[in-house]
Scaffold this motif. Structure first.
Motif, PDB file in Angstrom:
ATOM      1  N   TRP A   1       0.816  -1.219   0.000  1.00  0.00           N
ATOM      2  CA  TRP A   1       0.000   0.000   0.000  1.00  0.00           C
ATOM      3  C   TRP A   1       0.846   1.265   0.000  1.00  0.00           C
ATOM      4  CZ3 TRP A   1       0.619   3.284   4.055  1.00  0.00           C
ATOM      5  CH2 TRP A   1       1.117   2.754   5.243  1.00  0.00           C
ATOM      6  N   LYS A   2       2.027   1.181   0.645  1.00  0.00           N
ATOM      7  CA  LYS A   2       2.872   2.383   0.689  1.00  0.00           C
ATOM      8  C   LYS A   2       3.297   2.782  -0.714  1.00  0.00           C
ATOM      9  CE  LYS A   2       4.813   1.834   5.267  1.00  0.00           C
ATOM     10  NZ  LYS A   2       5.880   1.163   5.981  1.00  0.00           N
ATOM     11  N   LYS A   3       3.687   1.756  -1.472  1.00  0.00           N
ATOM     12  CA  LYS A   3       4.115   2.021  -2.842  1.00  0.00           C
ATOM     13  C   LYS A   3       2.934   2.549  -3.665  1.00  0.00           C
ATOM     14  CE  LYS A   3       6.867  -0.092  -6.394  1.00  0.00           C
ATOM     15  NZ  LYS A   3       6.956  -1.336  -7.130  1.00  0.00           N
ATOM     16  N   LEU A   4       1.768   1.933  -3.424  1.00  0.00           N
ATOM     17  CA  LEU A   4       0.587   2.320  -4.195  1.00  0.00           C
ATOM     18  C   LEU A   4       0.199   3.772  -3.938  1.00  0.00           C
ATOM     19  CD1 LEU A   4      -1.656  -0.833  -3.788  1.00  0.00           C
ATOM     20  CD2 LEU A   4      -0.703   0.046  -5.911  1.00  0.00           C
ATOM     21  N   ILE A   5       0.402   4.206  -2.711  1.00  0.00           N
ATOM     22  CA  ILE A   5      -0.090   5.529  -2.335  1.00  0.00           C
ATOM     23  C   ILE A   5       0.934   6.622  -2.570  1.00  0.00           C
ATOM     24  CG2 ILE A   5      -0.834   6.931  -0.371  1.00  0.00           C
ATOM     25  CD1 ILE A   5      -2.059   4.269   0.694  1.00  0.00           C
ATOM     26  N   TRP A   6       2.161   6.350  -2.175  1.00  0.00           N
ATOM     27  CA  TRP A   6       3.111   7.463  -2.191  1.00  0.00           C
ATOM     28  C   TRP A   6       3.880   7.609  -3.496  1.00  0.00           C
ATOM     29  CZ3 TRP A   6       1.335  10.468   1.242  1.00  0.00           C
ATOM     30  CH2 TRP A   6       0.863   9.985   2.443  1.00  0.00           C
ATOM     31  N   THR A   7       3.689   6.686  -4.413  1.00  0.00           N
ATOM     32  CA  THR A   7       4.276   6.894  -5.737  1.00  0.00           C
ATOM     33  C   THR A   7       3.143   7.270  -6.679  1.00  0.00           C
ATOM     34  OG1 THR A   7       3.943   4.609  -6.394  1.00  0.00           O
ATOM     35  CG2 THR A   7       6.051   5.141  -5.361  1.00  0.00           C
ATOM     36  N   GLY A   8       3.514   7.738  -7.838  1.00  0.00           N
ATOM     37  CA  GLY A   8       2.493   8.083  -8.821  1.00  0.00           C
ATOM     38  C   GLY A   8       2.138   9.536  -8.728  1.00  0.00           C
ATOM     39  N   GLU A   9       1.459   9.972  -9.801  1.00  0.00           N
ATOM     40  CA  GLU A   9       1.169  11.392  -9.900  1.00  0.00           C
ATOM     41  C   GLU A   9      -0.215  11.680  -9.367  1.00  0.00           C
ATOM     42  OE1 GLU A   9       2.314  11.434 -14.306  1.00  0.00           O
ATOM     43  OE2 GLU A   9       2.220  13.524 -13.693  1.00  0.00           O
ATOM     44  N   THR A  10      -0.280  12.245  -8.206  1.00  0.00           N
ATOM     45  CA  THR A  10      -1.582  12.730  -7.754  1.00  0.00           C
ATOM     46  C   THR A  10      -1.357  13.792  -6.691  1.00  0.00           C
ATOM     47  OG1 THR A  10      -3.820  12.049  -7.249  1.00  0.00           O
ATOM     48  CG2 THR A  10      -2.106  11.026  -5.934  1.00  0.00           C
ATOM     49  N   SER A  11      -2.424  14.492  -6.373  1.00  0.00           N
ATOM     50  CA  SER A  11      -2.250  15.640  -5.482  1.00  0.00           C
ATOM     51  C   SER A  11      -2.096  15.181  -4.022  1.00  0.00           C
ATOM     52  CB  SER A  11      -3.436  16.579  -5.622  1.00  0.00           C
ATOM     53  OG  SER A  11      -4.431  16.225  -4.716  1.00  0.00           O
ATOM     54  N   PRO A  12      -1.498  16.007  -3.183  1.00  0.00           N
ATOM     55  CA  PRO A  12      -1.299  15.625  -1.768  1.00  0.00           C
ATOM     56  C   PRO A  12      -2.601  15.274  -1.047  1.00  0.00           C
ATOM     57  CG  PRO A  12      -0.011  17.570  -2.307  1.00  0.00           C
ATOM     58  CD  PRO A  12      -0.863  17.282  -3.504  1.00  0.00           C
ATOM     59  N   LYS A  13      -3.675  15.996  -1.327  1.00  0.00           N
ATOM     60  CA  LYS A  13      -4.940  15.706  -0.626  1.00  0.00           C
ATOM     61  C   LYS A  13      -5.455  14.310  -0.978  1.00  0.00           C
ATOM     62  CE  LYS A  13      -8.400  17.504  -3.830  1.00  0.00           C
ATOM     63  NZ  LYS A  13      -9.334  18.538  -4.197  1.00  0.00           N
ATOM     64  N   ILE A  14      -5.215  13.900  -2.230  1.00  0.00           N
ATOM     65  CA  ILE A  14      -5.664  12.585  -2.672  1.00  0.00           C
ATOM     66  C   ILE A  14      -4.836  11.491  -1.990  1.00  0.00           C
ATOM     67  CG2 ILE A  14      -5.902  11.090  -4.703  1.00  0.00           C
ATOM     68  CD1 ILE A  14      -7.848  13.370  -4.802  1.00  0.00           C
ATOM     69  N   ARG A  15      -3.540  11.724  -1.894  1.00  0.00           N
ATOM     70  CA  ARG A  15      -2.684  10.740  -1.221  1.00  0.00           C
ATOM     71  C   ARG A  15      -3.084  10.574   0.229  1.00  0.00           C
ATOM     72  NH1 ARG A  15       3.308  12.153  -3.532  1.00  0.00           N
ATOM     73  NH2 ARG A  15       2.734  11.827  -5.687  1.00  0.00           N
ATOM     74  N   LEU A  16      -3.404  11.687   0.852  1.00  0.00           N
ATOM     75  CA  LEU A  16      -3.806  11.646   2.252  1.00  0.00           C
ATOM     76  C   LEU A  16      -5.096  10.837   2.413  1.00  0.00           C
ATOM     77  CD1 LEU A  16      -2.850  12.723   4.991  1.00  0.00           C
ATOM     78  CD2 LEU A  16      -4.422  14.634   4.683  1.00  0.00           C
ATOM     79  N   LEU A  17      -6.015  11.035   1.479  1.00  0.00           N
ATOM     80  CA  LEU A  17      -7.266  10.269   1.540  1.00  0.00           C
ATOM     81  C   LEU A  17      -6.970   8.776   1.427  1.00  0.00           C
ATOM     82  CD1 LEU A  17     -10.527  10.283   1.379  1.00  0.00           C
ATOM     83  CD2 LEU A  17     -10.134   9.891  -1.041  1.00  0.00           C
ATOM     84  N   LEU A  18      -6.129   8.412   0.456  1.00  0.00           N
ATOM     85  CA  LEU A  18      -5.791   6.994   0.267  1.00  0.00           C
ATOM     86  C   LEU A  18      -5.105   6.434   1.509  1.00  0.00           C
ATOM     87  CD1 LEU A  18      -4.455   6.937  -3.405  1.00  0.00           C
ATOM     88  CD2 LEU A  18      -6.721   6.295  -2.588  1.00  0.00           C
ATOM     89  N   TRP A  19      -4.242   7.221   2.068  1.00  0.00           N
ATOM     90  CA  TRP A  19      -3.535   6.794   3.272  1.00  0.00           C
ATOM     91  C   TRP A  19      -4.532   6.531   4.400  1.00  0.00           C
ATOM     92  CZ3 TRP A  19      -2.921   8.862   8.201  1.00  0.00           C
ATOM     93  CH2 TRP A  19      -1.950   8.226   8.993  1.00  0.00           C
ATOM     94  N   LYS A  20      -5.472   7.476   4.559  1.00  0.00           N
ATOM     95  CA  LYS A  20      -6.478   7.312   5.617  1.00  0.00           C
ATOM     96  C   LYS A  20      -7.334   6.075   5.373  1.00  0.00           C
ATOM     97  CE  LYS A  20      -7.187  11.962   7.395  1.00  0.00           C
ATOM     98  NZ  LYS A  20      -8.147  13.066   7.537  1.00  0.00           N
ATOM     99  N   ILE A  21      -7.709   5.857   4.110  1.00  0.00           N
ATOM    100  CA  ILE A  21      -8.545   4.687   3.805  1.00  0.00           C
ATOM    101  C   ILE A  21      -7.805   3.410   4.197  1.00  0.00           C
ATOM    102  CG2 ILE A  21      -9.654   3.336   1.974  1.00  0.00           C
ATOM    103  CD1 ILE A  21     -10.000   5.969   0.398  1.00  0.00           C
ATOM    104  N   THR A  22      -6.534   3.313   3.769  1.00  0.00           N
ATOM    105  CA  THR A  22      -5.800   2.069   4.005  1.00  0.00           C
ATOM    106  C   THR A  22      -5.427   1.889   5.473  1.00  0.00           C
ATOM    107  OG1 THR A  22      -3.801   3.220   3.363  1.00  0.00           O
ATOM    108  CG2 THR A  22      -4.827   1.860   1.688  1.00  0.00           C
ATOM    109  N   GLN A  23      -5.419   2.968   6.235  1.00  0.00           N
ATOM    110  CA  GLN A  23      -5.062   2.881   7.657  1.00  0.00           C
ATOM    111  C   GLN A  23      -6.287   2.776   8.569  1.00  0.00           C
ATOM    112  OE1 GLN A  23      -1.611   2.661   8.508  1.00  0.00           O
ATOM    113  NE2 GLN A  23      -1.968   2.261   6.349  1.00  0.00           N
ATOM    114  N   GLY A  24      -7.474   2.707   7.966  1.00  0.00           N
ATOM    115  CA  GLY A  24      -8.693   2.678   8.773  1.00  0.00           C
ATOM    116  C   GLY A  24      -8.898   3.970   9.539  1.00  0.00           C
ATOM    117  N   ALA A  25      -8.357   5.068   8.988  1.00  0.00           N
ATOM    118  CA  ALA A  25      -8.416   6.346   9.696  1.00  0.00           C
ATOM    119  C   ALA A  25      -9.517   7.271   9.175  1.00  0.00           C
ATOM    120  CB  ALA A  25      -7.058   7.049   9.591  1.00  0.00           C
ATOM    121  N   LEU A  26     -10.256   6.784   8.183  1.00  0.00           N
ATOM    122  CA  LEU A  26     -11.347   7.601   7.652  1.00  0.00           C
ATOM    123  C   LEU A  26     -12.571   7.405   8.557  1.00  0.00           C
ATOM    124  CD1 LEU A  26     -11.230   9.241   4.985  1.00  0.00           C
ATOM    125  CD2 LEU A  26     -12.501   7.381   3.914  1.00  0.00           C
ATOM    126  N   PRO A  27     -13.295   8.464   8.873  1.00  0.00           N
ATOM    127  CA  PRO A  27     -14.440   8.283   9.784  1.00  0.00           C
ATOM    128  C   PRO A  27     -15.648   7.617   9.109  1.00  0.00           C
ATOM    129  CG  PRO A  27     -14.228  10.598   9.167  1.00  0.00           C
ATOM    130  CD  PRO A  27     -13.066   9.881   8.542  1.00  0.00           C
TER     131      PRO A  27
END
Ligand SMILES: [Zn+2]
Length: 314
Positions: free
Chosen positions: A10-36
């Motif tokens: 998941w780290k590779k999936l999220i932190w590589t590639g071209e996308t905006s910081p807000k989108i990466r943060l969302l993906l990170w939250k989803i994969t970490q169970g941190a989204l409400p």
């Protein structure tokens, strides 16, 4: 016990590639169970709003972003060359892995990493439903994702390309009708085109204008169509909702106002589809022909963009 090699990185999936910081943060939250989400709130002992606002199922990430009927409608609206079947993915990470390599359908153009943008707008639509009681149609969620992904990509500086400049003069009443004139200037020798668009309020006062350059444009007709499509993107970014677009290319305007069963001019099919798609995001939209002589300010704006551009290296 050995770690399984099947688990997507998941780290590779999220932190590589071209996308905006807000989108990466969302993906990170989803994969970490941190989204409400409802399920995550329940895990923290909160017993209210644990179910999906749309269908009443437990609101897990997989449900919200993949398995809910709303998500299914979003994903199946012709985004990818290989149709995405969200029910085939048991977890969000599985879908994210697919999204990483999925190829967008040709009319969508430069859309690497559209997958996370769609997730972003599914989340926004969910919030608007819960907190504002507003239902965002699946097709609107799709167009917003496409528009944002493309605009973000276009806004990224490259060595040879100048980012577009939007000059906002006045912030108009967003309920008022805005008139937008668009035009393109095409240079045969370099296959480059300048795009211009000017937005006016009902009194004819210019409220904003923008221009940009695009490369590898095969014909003046395609340039006109792309300039108009870009004017729609620009209007959306400025939050205009009621708008009348004017272009001095009769065949383009005719094609846009024609019945969908008529065949558009060669080379315009995908662009017309894009414009139809984007039109859904406005509360009111129309396309009118304007005589070239009345569109000279936009023409000059388009030419100005072309003048400042340097040709691509060979
Ligand atoms: Zn649901």
């Amino acid at each position: 016990m050995e770690a399984t090699t099947q688990t997507p990185d998941w780290k590779k999936l999220i932190w590589t590639g071209e996308t905006s910081p807000k989108i990466r943060l969302l993906l990170w939250k989803i994969t970490q169970g941190a989204l409400p989400t409802g399920a995550n709130l329940q895990q923290r002992g909160l017993m209210q709003h644990t179910t999906c606002i749309r269908c009443g199922e437990l609101e897990t990430e997989a449900h919200l972003f993949l398995h809910c009927d709303y998500a299914r409608q979003v994903w199946t609206s012709s985004l990818f060359r290989d149709q995405l079947d969200p029910s085939a993915f048991p977890t969000f990470l599985d879908a994210l892995t697919f999204g990483k390599t999925a190829v967008g359908l040709p009319p969508l153009g430069v859309l690497a990493d559209i997958f996370p943008w769609v997730c972003w707008y599914i989340w926004i639509a969910r919030d608007q439903m819960i907190f504002e009681k507003r239902f965002i149609k699946p097709e609107i969620t799709v167009s917003k994702a496409i528009w944002s992904a493309r605009e973000w990509k276009l806004a990224q500086p490259t060595v040879t390309q100048k980012p577009c400049t939007i000059k906002q003069v006045i912030i108009p009443d967003l309920d008022d009708l805005i008139v937008c004139c668009s035009d393109a200037a095409w240079r045969k020798e370099t296959n480059m085109a300048g795009f211009g668009c000017i937005f006016m309020d009902k009194r004819g006062t210019v409220v904003s204008q923008a221009n940009r350059v695009e490369r590898s444009i095969p014909s003046p007709l395609v340039a006109e169509a792309l300039a108009l499509r870009w004017a729609l993107f620009t209007a959306l970014s400025l939050d205009y909702t009621k708008i009348c677009f004017r272009a001095d290319c009769q065949s383009l305007v005719t094609a846009l106002n024609a019945h969908s069963s008529t065949t558009p001019p060669a080379g315009l099919y995908g662009i017309i589809q894009d414009i139809d798609h984007l039109s859904l995001s406005f509360s009111s939209v129309s396309f009118k022909f304007i005589a070239r002589i009345s569109n000279s300010a936009t023409d000059e704006l388009a030419k100005a963009a072309l003048c400042t551009a340097t040709p691509s290296p060979p």
